[in-house]
Design an enzyme around this catalytic site. Structure first.
Site, PDB file in Angstrom:
ATOM      1  N   CYS A   1      15.599  10.672  24.614  1.00 16.85           N
ATOM      2  CA  CYS A   1      14.876   9.615  25.333  1.00 16.85           C
ATOM      3  C   CYS A   1      15.120   9.679  26.843  1.00 16.85           C
ATOM      4  CB  CYS A   1      15.281   8.259  24.772  1.00 16.85           C
ATOM      5  SG  CYS A   1      14.349   6.906  25.515  1.00 16.85           S
TER       6      CYS A   1
ATOM      7  N   TRP B   1       0.826  -1.218   0.000  1.00 14.49           N
ATOM      8  CA  TRP B   1       0.000   0.000   0.000  1.00 14.49           C
ATOM      9  C   TRP B   1       0.858   1.265   0.000  1.00 14.49           C
ATOM     10  CZ3 TRP B   1      -0.232  -3.953   3.569  1.00 14.49           C
ATOM     11  CH2 TRP B   1       0.409  -3.743   4.777  1.00 14.49           C
TER      12      TRP B   1
ATOM     13  N   TYR C   1      -9.375   6.618  14.638  1.00 15.48           N
ATOM     14  CA  TYR C   1      -8.021   6.163  14.302  1.00 15.48           C
ATOM     15  C   TYR C   1      -7.882   5.925  12.789  1.00 15.48           C
ATOM     16  CZ  TYR C   1      -3.818   3.485  13.801  1.00 15.48           C
ATOM     17  OH  TYR C   1      -2.581   3.074  13.366  1.00 15.48           O
TER      18      TYR C   1
ATOM     19  N   GLU D   1      -5.148  -0.494   6.698  1.00 10.11           N
ATOM     20  CA  GLU D   1      -5.300  -0.078   8.092  1.00 10.11           C
ATOM     21  C   GLU D   1      -6.262  -0.985   8.845  1.00 10.11           C
ATOM     22  OE1 GLU D   1      -3.834   1.978  10.125  1.00 10.11           O
ATOM     23  OE2 GLU D   1      -2.416   2.544   8.571  1.00 10.11           O
TER      24      GLU D   1
ATOM     25  N   ASP E   1      -0.646   4.384  17.012  1.00  8.58           N
ATOM     26  CA  ASP E   1      -0.927   2.976  17.295  1.00  8.58           C
ATOM     27  C   ASP E   1      -0.087   2.529  18.495  1.00  8.58           C
ATOM     28  OD1 ASP E   1       1.643   2.743  16.326  1.00  8.58           O
ATOM     29  OD2 ASP E   1       1.157   1.314  14.735  1.00  8.58           O
TER      30      ASP E   1
HETATM   31 FE1  SF4 Z   1      13.458   3.502  22.227  1.00  2.00          FE
HETATM   32 FE2  SF4 Z   1      14.687   5.287  23.770  1.00  2.00          FE
HETATM   33 FE3  SF4 Z   1      15.865   2.976  23.222  1.00  2.00          FE
HETATM   34 FE4  SF4 Z   1      15.587   4.786  21.319  1.00  2.00          FE
HETATM   35  S1  SF4 Z   1      16.808   4.972  23.167  1.00  2.00           S
HETATM   36  S2  SF4 Z   1      15.181   2.598  21.139  1.00  2.00           S
HETATM   37  S3  SF4 Z   1      13.622   5.684  21.863  1.00  2.00           S
HETATM   38  S4  SF4 Z   1      13.993   3.270  24.375  1.00  2.00           S
END
Ligand code: SF4
Length: 368
Positions: free
Chosen positions: A213, A27, A123, A40, A141
């Protein structure tokens, strides 16, 4: 989460990662709205590899909404067989009829109009708007939820109201970033969650967004996302009668308004308190069809799962007794079909397993 994901830089990293790592999915070759819609819906509750296989077969049979709208429900259910949640297939068929009648066979490029189609919730409408039409709609998701639970080191389940609202606010803001393609960004997030920030063993070592992160910085990656309290599993025990007569088997088609509406089955139902599987098979057969049968032999017991239900299905092969035709009380129609002809009909998972066992066991005497 708001701080770390407010970065324009973050969106740019995700988009360029996606450009370099995107999977070649059917798709994604055209982004035809009809293709995006079907993909989807198939991807809800279905693994990617499996969805791709179903998608290819589907597009050969129903290449557009007009072809789909002209197909009998039974053909559509058969094409959906194995994906489960058959109301989705029935809704697709109903929506296709509306598309032909009201939208020239095309999916409208408006969120509200999409929401008005049978089976299209927020969604799916957001996914069609962003992936097919490249418009700034949020699509989050489970992969995206997991990624943002870790980016923001979120200490509550992502399905909870506040966490979900924060996520949607953040994504909506990021989608407004100049130069960000909603199509690329949303797919990039989902793909990144599916391939890098995976449930187990995420690829933190090589992760291009690691500097954003918080869970990585805090050493809490394995604890995110926080799981919701598990819903208790519910066990259901059922029994069915596989009636034979002159080399053919009796099947009936369920009413269209129930959960497996339109699918075919062997007559059967739940055990009552204190009832044995054999007693239940006899009783259900008579209650549902008024057919009488003799020589009940235990055949197979199969187990299948449906949302939080675990269904144990016992089965008994028996011989028709007498010539009286059935009187249906739980089905819309019936057929007598030879075993090899059953593949033409769509069955729920448990009954499909029974058919596979019969095909593999021509004597049909096993009981495991
Ligand atoms: Fe996921 Fe954070 Fe690891 Fe990157 S650093 S893979 S965002 S947990």
């Amino acid at each position: 989460m708001k701080d770390c994901t407010g970065h324009k830089e973050f969106a740019a990293v995700i988009c360029s990662w996606f450009a370099a790592n995107r999977r070649d999915l059917p798709w994604r070759r055209t982004y035809d709205p009809y293709h995006v819609w079907i993909s989807e819906v198939m991807l809800q509750q279905t693994q990617m590899d499996r969805a791709v296989e179903y998608f290819k077969v589907w597009m050969e049979r129903f290449p557009d909404a007009a072809t789909l709208a002209g197909a009998p429900e039974q053909t559509v259910l058969k094409a959906w067989e194995g994906l489960g949640y058959y109301s989705r297939a029935r809704n697709i068929l109903k929506a296709a009829a509306v598309l032909v009648a009201e939208h020239g066979g095309r999916l409208p490029a408006e969120f509200d109009a999409l929401r008005g189609l049978p089976g299209i919730g927020p969604y799916t409408a957001g996914a069609i708007m962003s992936i097919a039409y490249d418009r700034p709609y949020v699509v989050a998701d489970a992969n995206v939820e997991r990624l943002f639970a870790r980016l923001g080191d979120v200490g509550s389940p992502m399905k909870e109201k506040v966490a979900r609202r924060d996520l949607e606010t953040t994504l909506a803001a990021m989608l407004q970033t100049k130069g960000v393609s909603p199509r690329e960004f949303n797919q990039g997030l989902m793909e990144f969650g599916a391939l890098v920030c995976t449930p187990q063993n995420p690829g933190c070592g090589e992760c291009p967004v690691r500097r954003f992160c918080r869970a990585f910085a805090a050493g809490t990656v394995a604890l995110r996302p926080v799981k919701r309290k598990k819903e208790q599993r519910i066990d259901i025990v059922m029994s069915c009668a596989i009636v034979e007569d002159k080399g053919k088997l009796f099947i009936q088609q369920r009413m269209s308004d129930d959960i497996w509406g339109g699918l075919w089955e062997f007559p059967g139902g739940r055990l009552k308190d204190g009832e044995s599987p054999l007693e239940a098979a006899r009783r259900e057969l008579y209650e549902e069809t008024e057919l009488r049968a003799v020589d009940f032999r235990p055949f197979a017991t199969v187990i299948h799962h449906y949302t939080r239900y675990r269904v144990t299905l016992h089965s008994f092969i028996c011989a028709l007794d007498g010539k009286a035709g059935p009187k249906l009380h739980a089905a819309q129609q019936y057929r007598w079909v030879p075993l090899e002809g059953l593949s033409e009909y769509a069955f729920p998972s448990g009954h499909r397993q029974l058919i596979a066992k019969m095909m593999a066991s021509p004597s049909r005497q096993s009981s495991s």
